[in-house]
Design a protein around this motif. Structure first.
Motif, PDB file in Angstrom:
ATOM      1  N   PHE A  24       0.809  -1.221   0.000  1.00 40.94           N
ATOM      2  CA  PHE A  24       0.000   0.000   0.000  1.00 40.94           C
ATOM      3  C   PHE A  24       0.846   1.276   0.000  1.00 40.94           C
ATOM      4  CE2 PHE A  24      -2.758   2.999   2.535  1.00 40.94           C
ATOM      5  CZ  PHE A  24      -3.740   3.172   1.589  1.00 40.94           C
ATOM      6  N   ALA A  25       1.867   1.329   0.827  1.00 48.29           N
ATOM      7  CA  ALA A  25       2.644   2.565   1.014  1.00 48.29           C
ATOM      8  C   ALA A  25       3.194   3.161  -0.284  1.00 48.29           C
ATOM      9  CB  ALA A  25       3.757   2.341   2.034  1.00 48.29           C
ATOM     10  N   PRO A  26       3.718   2.361  -1.220  1.00 48.71           N
ATOM     11  CA  PRO A  26       4.233   2.966  -2.460  1.00 48.71           C
ATOM     12  C   PRO A  26       3.155   3.629  -3.325  1.00 48.71           C
ATOM     13  CG  PRO A  26       5.073   0.729  -2.191  1.00 48.71           C
ATOM     14  CD  PRO A  26       4.003   0.931  -1.159  1.00 48.71           C
ATOM     15  N   GLN A  27       1.897   3.351  -3.032  1.00 46.58           N
ATOM     16  CA  GLN A  27       0.803   3.862  -3.860  1.00 46.58           C
ATOM     17  C   GLN A  27       0.208   5.173  -3.357  1.00 46.58           C
ATOM     18  OE1 GLN A  27      -2.080   0.863  -5.234  1.00 46.58           O
ATOM     19  NE2 GLN A  27      -0.927  -0.638  -4.037  1.00 46.58           N
ATOM     20  N   VAL A  28       0.588   5.580  -2.140  1.00 38.89           N
ATOM     21  CA  VAL A  28      -0.047   6.742  -1.513  1.00 38.89           C
ATOM     22  C   VAL A  28       1.000   7.716  -0.983  1.00 38.89           C
ATOM     23  CG1 VAL A  28      -2.143   5.458  -0.908  1.00 38.89           C
ATOM     24  CG2 VAL A  28      -0.242   5.536   0.716  1.00 38.89           C
ATOM     25  N   ASP A  29       0.557   8.924  -0.679  1.00 34.76           N
ATOM     26  CA  ASP A  29       1.445   9.956  -0.146  1.00 34.76           C
ATOM     27  C   ASP A  29       1.516   9.945   1.369  1.00 34.76           C
ATOM     28  OD1 ASP A  29       2.005  10.974  -2.708  1.00 34.76           O
ATOM     29  OD2 ASP A  29       0.195  12.207  -2.668  1.00 34.76           O
ATOM     30  N   GLU A  30       0.557   9.306   2.020  1.00 39.28           N
ATOM     31  CA  GLU A  30       0.494   9.307   3.476  1.00 39.28           C
ATOM     32  C   GLU A  30      -0.097   7.980   3.937  1.00 39.28           C
ATOM     33  OE1 GLU A  30      -1.488  12.164   6.923  1.00 39.28           O
ATOM     34  OE2 GLU A  30      -2.448  12.082   4.959  1.00 39.28           O
ATOM     35  N   ARG A  72      -4.241  14.303   5.518  1.00 44.25           N
ATOM     36  CA  ARG A  72      -3.884  15.630   4.992  1.00 44.25           C
ATOM     37  C   ARG A  72      -4.374  15.846   3.565  1.00 44.25           C
ATOM     38  NH1 ARG A  72       1.684  14.003   6.459  1.00 44.25           N
ATOM     39  NH2 ARG A  72       1.867  13.911   4.207  1.00 44.25           N
ATOM     40  N   HIS A  73      -4.889  14.832   2.927  1.00 46.85           N
ATOM     41  CA  HIS A  73      -5.232  14.908   1.509  1.00 46.85           C
ATOM     42  C   HIS A  73      -6.744  14.829   1.298  1.00 46.85           C
ATOM     43  CE1 HIS A  73      -0.972  14.501   0.692  1.00 46.85           C
ATOM     44  NE2 HIS A  73      -0.972  13.575   1.629  1.00 46.85           N
ATOM     45  N   PRO A 116     -16.009  -3.062  -0.077  1.00 45.65           N
ATOM     46  CA  PRO A 116     -16.081  -1.673   0.365  1.00 45.65           C
ATOM     47  C   PRO A 116     -14.960  -1.209   1.287  1.00 45.65           C
ATOM     48  CG  PRO A 116     -17.803  -2.964   1.401  1.00 45.65           C
ATOM     49  CD  PRO A 116     -17.161  -3.844   0.377  1.00 45.65           C
ATOM     50  N   VAL A 117     -14.238  -2.110   1.919  1.00 43.99           N
ATOM     51  CA  VAL A 117     -13.121  -1.655   2.761  1.00 43.99           C
ATOM     52  C   VAL A 117     -11.877  -1.360   1.934  1.00 43.99           C
ATOM     53  CG1 VAL A 117     -13.954  -2.691   4.904  1.00 43.99           C
ATOM     54  CG2 VAL A 117     -12.490  -4.025   3.377  1.00 43.99           C
ATOM     55  N   PHE A 118     -11.918  -1.662   0.647  1.00 44.14           N
ATOM     56  CA  PHE A 118     -10.860  -1.288  -0.297  1.00 44.14           C
ATOM     57  C   PHE A 118     -11.419  -0.135  -1.122  1.00 44.14           C
ATOM     58  CE2 PHE A 118     -10.275  -5.738   0.635  1.00 44.14           C
ATOM     59  CZ  PHE A 118      -8.904  -5.883   0.775  1.00 44.14           C
ATOM     60  N   CYS A 119     -11.186   1.083  -0.663  1.00 53.43           N
ATOM     61  CA  CYS A 119     -11.842   2.206  -1.329  1.00 53.43           C
ATOM     62  C   CYS A 119     -10.978   3.456  -1.332  1.00 53.43           C
ATOM     63  CB  CYS A 119     -13.181   2.499  -0.660  1.00 53.43           C
ATOM     64  SG  CYS A 119     -13.059   3.224   0.981  1.00 53.43           S
ATOM     65  N   LEU A 120     -11.423   4.406  -2.118  1.00 57.28           N
ATOM     66  CA  LEU A 120     -10.841   5.740  -2.171  1.00 57.28           C
ATOM     67  C   LEU A 120     -12.005   6.707  -2.004  1.00 57.28           C
ATOM     68  CD1 LEU A 120      -8.219   7.381  -2.710  1.00 57.28           C
ATOM     69  CD2 LEU A 120      -8.883   7.414  -5.123  1.00 57.28           C
ATOM     70  N   CYS A 121     -11.952   7.492  -0.916  1.00 59.88           N
ATOM     71  CA  CYS A 121     -13.052   8.403  -0.560  1.00 59.88           C
ATOM     72  C   CYS A 121     -12.622   9.850  -0.657  1.00 59.88           C
ATOM     73  CB  CYS A 121     -13.475   8.198   0.897  1.00 59.88           C
ATOM     74  SG  CYS A 121     -14.124   6.618   1.312  1.00 59.88           S
ATOM     75  N   ARG A 122     -13.577  10.689  -0.956  1.00 63.50           N
ATOM     76  CA  ARG A 122     -13.358  12.128  -0.850  1.00 63.50           C
ATOM     77  C   ARG A 122     -13.566  12.520   0.627  1.00 63.50           C
ATOM     78  NH1 ARG A 122     -13.025  14.039  -5.942  1.00 63.50           N
ATOM     79  NH2 ARG A 122     -14.158  12.892  -7.558  1.00 63.50           N
ATOM     80  N   LYS A 123     -12.735  13.431   1.123  1.00 63.20           N
ATOM     81  CA  LYS A 123     -12.893  13.878   2.509  1.00 63.20           C
ATOM     82  C   LYS A 123     -14.244  14.532   2.744  1.00 63.20           C
ATOM     83  CE  LYS A 123      -9.736  15.303   5.321  1.00 63.20           C
ATOM     84  NZ  LYS A 123      -8.587  15.931   5.995  1.00 63.20           N
TER      85      LYS A 123
END
Length: 179
Positions: A24-30, A72-73, A116-123
């Protein structure tokens, strides 16, 4: 698993959370680790550990709530610690689907099964999630039903979303090589 901290169960010589972080870490900024037990152990992985703000082990939505509160994103990804086979392009594909659409959440899916636990959400979903949880809501599907969701097919990698819920499942995974 009888109340055992699944993320710290060992698979192929290291805790399952280590496998998830590695992918996961290489795919995200935080990276934020949501953990309600063993914060010192999780802290050794080098990322900030955040417990749920909602008491009583309210489930994955409580962890998502805390992550959305602390990140932060504007886009926040979530994956469980007991799924060691995350795709290396998970976030790229979810981000591509949510893109400039009006969707609130991009969710991984294999066949007819959303994950659903594998997701990308808007804040921007945080106020609605806060209200849902304050009203006693705990079912992730019930919360998603109120949102604009885009499902992203991962039929090319269906085993990527396997998770470990029993000692027997862990043993079975131990007997096969990691992809």
């Amino acid at each position: 698993m009888g109340g055992v901290d699944k993320g710290l169960k060992v698979l192929h010589g290291k805790p399952m959370v280590a496998w998830a972080i590695e992918r996961f870490a290489p795919q995200v900024d935080e990276v934020l680790i949501n953990a309600n037990q063993n914060p010192g152990v999780y802290g050794k992985f080098g990322y900030r550990v955040i417990p749920d703000e909602i008491g009583g082990f309210a489930g994955p939505l409580a962890g998502l709530h805390r992550g959305l509160s602390e990140a932060r994103h504007e886009l926040v990804a979530t994956v469980p610690c007991d799924s060691p086979f995350l795709p290396g392009d998970l976030i790229q594909r979810l981000r591509g689907a949510i893109g400039n659409t009006e969707s609130d959440v991009a969710v991984a899916k294999t066949g007819d099964q959303p994950h659903p636990v594998f997701c990308l959400c808007r804040k921007s979903v945080l106020p609605g999630l806060t209200k849902f949880l304050a009203g006693g809501g705990r079912k992730i599907d019930a919360w998603y039903a109120k949102l604009k969701v885009v499902e992203v097919a991962f039929d090319d990698n269906p085993g990527a979303f396997s998770n470990v819920n029993t000692e027997a499942e862990l043993k079975a995974l131990e007997e096969r090589p990691l992809p």
